[in-house]
Design an enzyme around this catalytic site. Sequence first.
Site, mmCIF file in Angstrom:
data_model
loop_
_atom_site.group_PDB
_atom_site.id
_atom_site.type_symbol
_atom_site.label_atom_id
_atom_site.label_comp_id
_atom_site.label_asym_id
_atom_site.label_seq_id
_atom_site.Cartn_x
_atom_site.Cartn_y
_atom_site.Cartn_z
ATOM 1 N N THR A 34 4.020 1.544 -0.790
ATOM 2 C CA THR A 34 4.786 1.541 -2.042
ATOM 3 C C THR A 34 3.938 2.084 -3.188
ATOM 4 O OG1 THR A 34 6.012 -0.384 -1.246
ATOM 5 C CG2 THR A 34 6.120 0.061 -3.605
ATOM 6 N N PHE A 54 -3.646 -0.829 7.115
ATOM 7 C CA PHE A 54 -4.258 -2.148 6.956
ATOM 8 C C PHE A 54 -5.325 -2.129 5.850
ATOM 9 C CE2 PHE A 54 -2.759 -2.703 11.499
ATOM 10 C CZ PHE A 54 -1.685 -3.489 11.149
ATOM 11 N N ALA A 76 -3.796 1.217 12.847
ATOM 12 C CA ALA A 76 -5.179 1.174 12.358
ATOM 13 C C ALA A 76 -5.993 0.056 12.974
ATOM 14 C CB ALA A 76 -5.182 1.037 10.836
ATOM 15 N N LYS A 119 7.004 -6.662 10.820
ATOM 16 C CA LYS A 119 6.534 -5.991 9.605
ATOM 17 C C LYS A 119 7.647 -5.222 8.898
ATOM 18 C CE LYS A 119 2.624 -3.081 8.161
ATOM 19 N NZ LYS A 119 3.224 -1.824 7.703
ATOM 20 N N LYS A 142 0.820 -1.218 0.000
ATOM 21 C CA LYS A 142 0.000 0.000 0.000
ATOM 22 C C LYS A 142 0.851 1.265 0.000
ATOM 23 C CE LYS A 142 -2.571 0.724 3.714
ATOM 24 N NZ LYS A 142 -2.073 -0.461 4.292
ATOM 25 N N PHE A 202 3.367 -9.348 -9.740
ATOM 26 C CA PHE A 202 4.572 -10.134 -9.461
ATOM 27 C C PHE A 202 4.914 -10.951 -10.712
ATOM 28 C CE2 PHE A 202 3.444 -8.949 -5.266
ATOM 29 C CZ PHE A 202 4.538 -9.156 -4.439
ATOM 30 N N ARG A 217 2.048 8.269 7.047
ATOM 31 C CA ARG A 217 2.299 8.127 8.488
ATOM 32 C C ARG A 217 3.779 7.869 8.742
ATOM 33 N NH1 ARG A 217 -1.110 3.215 10.178
ATOM 34 N NH2 ARG A 217 -0.472 2.596 8.090
ATOM 35 N N TRP A 243 7.116 -0.883 -7.723
ATOM 36 C CA TRP A 243 8.226 -1.429 -6.931
ATOM 37 C C TRP A 243 9.469 -1.557 -7.804
ATOM 38 C CZ3 TRP A 243 11.828 -5.230 -6.674
ATOM 39 C CH2 TRP A 243 12.433 -5.464 -5.430
#
Length: 555
Positions: free
Chosen positions: A72, A300, A272, A104, A70, A381, A93, A409
Amino acid sequence: MMTDIEIAQSVEMKPITDIADVAGIDRKYLEQYGNYKAKVDLSILNKTEKENGKLILVTAITPTPAGEGKTTTTIGLADGMKKIGKNVMVALREPSLGPVFGVKGGAAGGGYAQVVPMEDINLHFTGDFHAIGAANNLLAAMLDNHIYQGNSLNIDPRRITWKRCVDMNDRQLRFVTDGLGGRVNGVPREDGYDITVASEIMAVLCLATSITDLKERLSRIIVGYTYDEKPVTAGQLKAAGAMTALLKDALKPNLVQTLEGTPALVHGGPFANIAHGCNSVMATKLALKLGDYAITEAGFGADLGAEKFLDIKCRYAGLTPSAVVVVATIRALKMHGGVPKTELAGENLDALEKGIPNLLRHVSNIKNVYKLPSVVAVNRFPTDTDAEVNLIIEKCKALGVNVVLSNVWAEGGNGGVELAEEVVRLCEQPNDFTFSYELDGSIESKIEAVVKKVYGGDGISVLPAAKKQIAAIEAMGYANLPVCMAKTQYSFSDDPAKLGAPEGFIVTIKNVKISAGAGFIVVLTGDIMTMPGLPKIPAAEKIDVDENGKINGLF
């Protein structure tokens, strides 16, 4: 292949003064923290006559260990907008040290879509979280000192609700007994710690609109109750002024840059799943004032971050989003369809078909509950097949929502151009933005509205302790506040094992507490905890520094 930190360290950053010039920030409003970070003085908001830009929210499907990307996508979308000639700002954030050293990792994006300096952003940054922890713990110290010094407010030590905090995953601190060692060392009582990002001070800072508003919110914080069950506030303890003094600089948004030199404001960081999951109102308003497009994200899945962004933050700040991006990966949707993480590489249309309802429920909520235009961004991907991609496109088309493949990415802004063009198109469409509930209903009716409309559940079961808490909150006059749902991030339900788009479930409400300073009612479901623990092998074990001070192993 280079790691995220290696990619970040390979790109030469521009001086933050140059980034301020790009953003249209006069240098007199800039407070530099070295060469590549700065705080922006809030007085700029009163001096800038430019009309507000359009607000874009990036959210996601229900998270899985396969990852969604998200942040990224948010950064890559902004760089993509810059590529097509748009004046754009990012508002994100700040990462918490808990996830950075836990499981994470950091939250500065990934690959070629990152904000930098990523090491600073993921670690101490400009000291905002330290200031929040210090203000939180000053209030705790003044509260316990008041009791020790005679307790003129008649506070019941067994009814203290205010906890100390530390920005670290430390399960050892969840439940403690303090004040031991004799009379001169305080009053013994049971206590506990929250992680800093779960502190009400974090929520207050992120929702405050000025220093005056910050001070007023801090003074309203309820820290406990008297022997005759009356609430006791930070204002009654005369703590709000000193707390504001600790937070006055933390209230100013932090300016950094993406790898491609797009201005980014990184400020505030409530979780969140236990708080409201959005960056600060001040940073968002500044991004809207400076950019023609302001792109932000909420934590999230859309059932948590987006719901709170729309029902709490937008309501309080008077914001109306122009478009929403829902991020998904085929790998994550196959996990929602029951495939283990180790078997995600092969084509599996059956599993994808079973997992796609998770995405469709999030998309339907944005469109039908909140009445906002949206696009699905699929982070592609190498293992994703054309048949899998086409299945997602076909299912979303049935809802009237387009799907765009994102490759930010690997390619940075170039991989986000198609997504940028679709978002710009959506921003020109009129929308009839609506909240999922109105404030004048009962607390239970608001909780039920979120569970039924957003989660897709059948209803709620309120435990006796929670019913008593709701009655007390309503008796104190706080019934008209929005609700902040503390729920697992891994499921629409309160059971993390229920993947996909579960149906026929009831959400159990265990505890309900008032955050009077933040201005919302926290509703705790399932086994949610406000102090996480470290995993068996913490990410911290892989982080190191070489003899030149260069950090590695951070991701």
